[in-house]
Design a protein around this motif. Structure first.
Motif, mmCIF file in Angstrom:
data_model
loop_
_atom_site.group_PDB
_atom_site.id
_atom_site.type_symbol
_atom_site.label_atom_id
_atom_site.label_comp_id
_atom_site.label_asym_id
_atom_site.label_seq_id
_atom_site.Cartn_x
_atom_site.Cartn_y
_atom_site.Cartn_z
ATOM 1 N N VAL A 13 23.258 8.057 -15.807
ATOM 2 C CA VAL A 13 23.464 9.498 -15.623
ATOM 3 C C VAL A 13 22.859 10.265 -16.797
ATOM 4 C CG1 VAL A 13 25.217 11.316 -15.422
ATOM 5 C CG2 VAL A 13 25.525 9.133 -14.222
ATOM 6 N N ILE A 14 23.068 9.766 -17.989
ATOM 7 C CA ILE A 14 22.520 10.406 -19.189
ATOM 8 C C ILE A 14 20.993 10.377 -19.146
ATOM 9 C CG2 ILE A 14 22.386 10.233 -21.707
ATOM 10 C CD1 ILE A 14 25.321 8.910 -21.376
ATOM 11 N N SER A 15 20.444 9.255 -18.728
ATOM 12 C CA SER A 15 18.981 9.148 -18.632
ATOM 13 C C SER A 15 18.420 10.124 -17.609
ATOM 14 C CB SER A 15 18.578 7.721 -18.261
ATOM 15 O OG SER A 15 18.884 6.845 -19.319
ATOM 16 N N TYR A 16 19.071 10.234 -16.464
ATOM 17 C CA TYR A 16 18.582 11.163 -15.446
ATOM 18 C C TYR A 16 18.677 12.606 -15.922
ATOM 19 C CZ TYR A 16 17.956 7.709 -11.723
ATOM 20 O OH TYR A 16 17.504 6.673 -10.944
ATOM 21 N N PHE A 17 19.680 12.908 -16.724
ATOM 22 C CA PHE A 17 19.831 14.272 -17.224
ATOM 23 C C PHE A 17 18.832 14.585 -18.328
ATOM 24 C CE2 PHE A 17 21.721 17.472 -20.049
ATOM 25 C CZ PHE A 17 21.871 18.503 -19.141
ATOM 26 N N ALA A 18 18.628 13.648 -19.250
ATOM 27 C CA ALA A 18 17.839 13.933 -20.451
ATOM 28 C C ALA A 18 16.343 13.664 -20.294
ATOM 29 C CB ALA A 18 18.379 13.115 -21.618
ATOM 30 N N ASN A 19 15.960 12.781 -19.389
ATOM 31 C CA ASN A 19 14.544 12.439 -19.257
ATOM 32 C C ASN A 19 13.778 13.540 -18.542
ATOM 33 O OD1 ASN A 19 15.197 10.051 -20.497
ATOM 34 N ND2 ASN A 19 14.871 8.769 -18.701
ATOM 35 N N ARG A 20 12.464 13.565 -18.803
ATOM 36 C CA ARG A 20 11.649 14.581 -18.122
ATOM 37 C C ARG A 20 11.625 14.291 -16.628
ATOM 38 N NH1 ARG A 20 7.910 11.666 -21.139
ATOM 39 N NH2 ARG A 20 6.466 10.443 -19.914
ATOM 40 N N ARG A 68 18.141 11.619 -25.252
ATOM 41 C CA ARG A 68 19.354 11.090 -24.622
ATOM 42 C C ARG A 68 20.533 11.120 -25.591
ATOM 43 N NH1 ARG A 68 15.375 7.443 -22.438
ATOM 44 N NH2 ARG A 68 15.843 5.916 -24.072
ATOM 45 N N LEU A 69 20.289 10.710 -26.819
ATOM 46 C CA LEU A 69 21.361 10.701 -27.823
ATOM 47 C C LEU A 69 21.847 12.114 -28.139
ATOM 48 C CD1 LEU A 69 19.931 7.927 -30.150
ATOM 49 C CD2 LEU A 69 22.055 7.791 -28.822
ATOM 50 N N LYS A 70 20.939 13.059 -28.161
ATOM 51 C CA LYS A 70 21.307 14.463 -28.435
ATOM 52 C C LYS A 70 22.272 14.991 -27.371
ATOM 53 C CE LYS A 70 20.452 18.582 -30.388
ATOM 54 N NZ LYS A 70 21.460 18.912 -31.381
ATOM 55 N N VAL A 71 22.031 14.623 -26.123
ATOM 56 C CA VAL A 71 22.860 15.084 -25.004
ATOM 57 C C VAL A 71 24.315 14.666 -25.163
ATOM 58 C CG1 VAL A 71 23.255 14.658 -22.538
ATOM 59 C CG2 VAL A 71 20.982 15.258 -23.326
ATOM 60 N N VAL A 72 24.551 13.503 -25.739
ATOM 61 C CA VAL A 72 25.922 12.975 -25.820
ATOM 62 C C VAL A 72 26.491 12.971 -27.237
ATOM 63 C CG1 VAL A 72 25.636 11.560 -23.743
ATOM 64 C CG2 VAL A 72 25.138 10.565 -25.999
ATOM 65 N N GLU A 73 25.840 13.655 -28.149
ATOM 66 C CA GLU A 73 26.259 13.573 -29.546
ATOM 67 C C GLU A 73 27.699 14.017 -29.791
ATOM 68 O OE1 GLU A 73 23.525 15.863 -31.898
ATOM 69 O OE2 GLU A 73 24.105 17.756 -30.969
ATOM 70 N N ASN A 74 28.241 14.879 -28.947
ATOM 71 C CA ASN A 74 29.611 15.346 -29.139
ATOM 72 C C ASN A 74 30.626 14.685 -28.216
ATOM 73 O OD1 ASN A 74 28.948 17.204 -31.224
ATOM 74 N ND2 ASN A 74 28.154 18.604 -29.671
ATOM 75 N N PHE A 75 30.183 13.703 -27.443
ATOM 76 C CA PHE A 75 31.100 13.014 -26.542
ATOM 77 C C PHE A 75 31.904 11.981 -27.340
ATOM 78 C CE2 PHE A 75 28.861 13.431 -22.156
ATOM 79 C CZ PHE A 75 28.738 14.791 -22.345
ATOM 80 N N PRO A 76 33.216 11.927 -27.121
ATOM 81 C CA PRO A 76 34.001 10.899 -27.807
ATOM 82 C C PRO A 76 33.704 9.511 -27.246
ATOM 83 C CG PRO A 76 35.400 12.212 -26.354
ATOM 84 C CD PRO A 76 34.034 12.820 -26.302
ATOM 85 N N LEU A 77 33.829 8.515 -28.134
ATOM 86 C CA LEU A 77 33.652 7.119 -27.741
ATOM 87 C C LEU A 77 35.009 6.529 -27.380
ATOM 88 C CD1 LEU A 77 31.301 5.832 -30.599
ATOM 89 C CD2 LEU A 77 30.640 6.505 -28.294
#
Length: 166
Positions: A13-20, A68-77
């Protein structure tokens, strides 16, 4: 006011959101649905990822990985106690995951052990697949774990009817 439902966002999901944008029509459609979910629904959930997600989205093209990492930088682990590894290995002993897809069992186990309501994924081969979901549910029932609903972003877009609350 009710507590937000918890969703584990898997790497696809993250890849589909962040990739061109892809030129592949199916991938482009999944990307568009993912954008829609991200824009209209994400704030309705408490969103989590795991170190497994971080490791996976860090791979490949450096520029794409950075996005991709920027998109989730504030998501808790989520926490990854030994129970996660034990459960993942149990899945792997009962379900045939191809060697390159074994990490999918760890994503599912992380979400299960951490009490997620949903696992959001575009992985139709080893996660959002009716046969895999049934096997996971059966294993979890035997082990007395609650199974999160494994679904795509499209399935997690709430459709409001004219009689629903706004």
């Amino acid at each position: 006011m009710s507590e937000k439902r918890k969703v584990y966002i898997e790497s696809s999901v993250i890849s589909y959101f962040a990739n061109r944008r892809s030129k592949n029509l199916i991938v482009a459609a999944y990307q568009e649905i993912t954008y829609e979910w991200w824009e209209s629904e994400i704030n309705n959930f408490d969103c989590f990822i795991s170190q497994f997600v971080i490791d996976e989205i860090s791979q490949g093209d450096k520029t794409a990985a950075k996005a991709r990492l920027k998109v989730v930088e504030n998501f808790p682990l989520v926490d990854l106690p030994d129970k996660v590894k034990d459960l993942a290995y149990h899945y792997l002993s009962k379900i045939s995951f191809p060697r390159k897809s074994r990490l999918d069992a760890f994503h599912i186990a992380a979400a299960v052990v951490n009490g997620m309501d949903y696992i959001l994924s575009w992985n139709f081969h080893h996660m959002a697949n009716v046969f895999i979901k049934e096997k996971i549910r059966n294993i979890n029932n035997t082990l007395v774990y609650t199974t999160p609903e494994i679904c795509t972003p499209e399935e997690l877009i709430e459709q409001k009817g004219e009689n629903d609350e706004k």
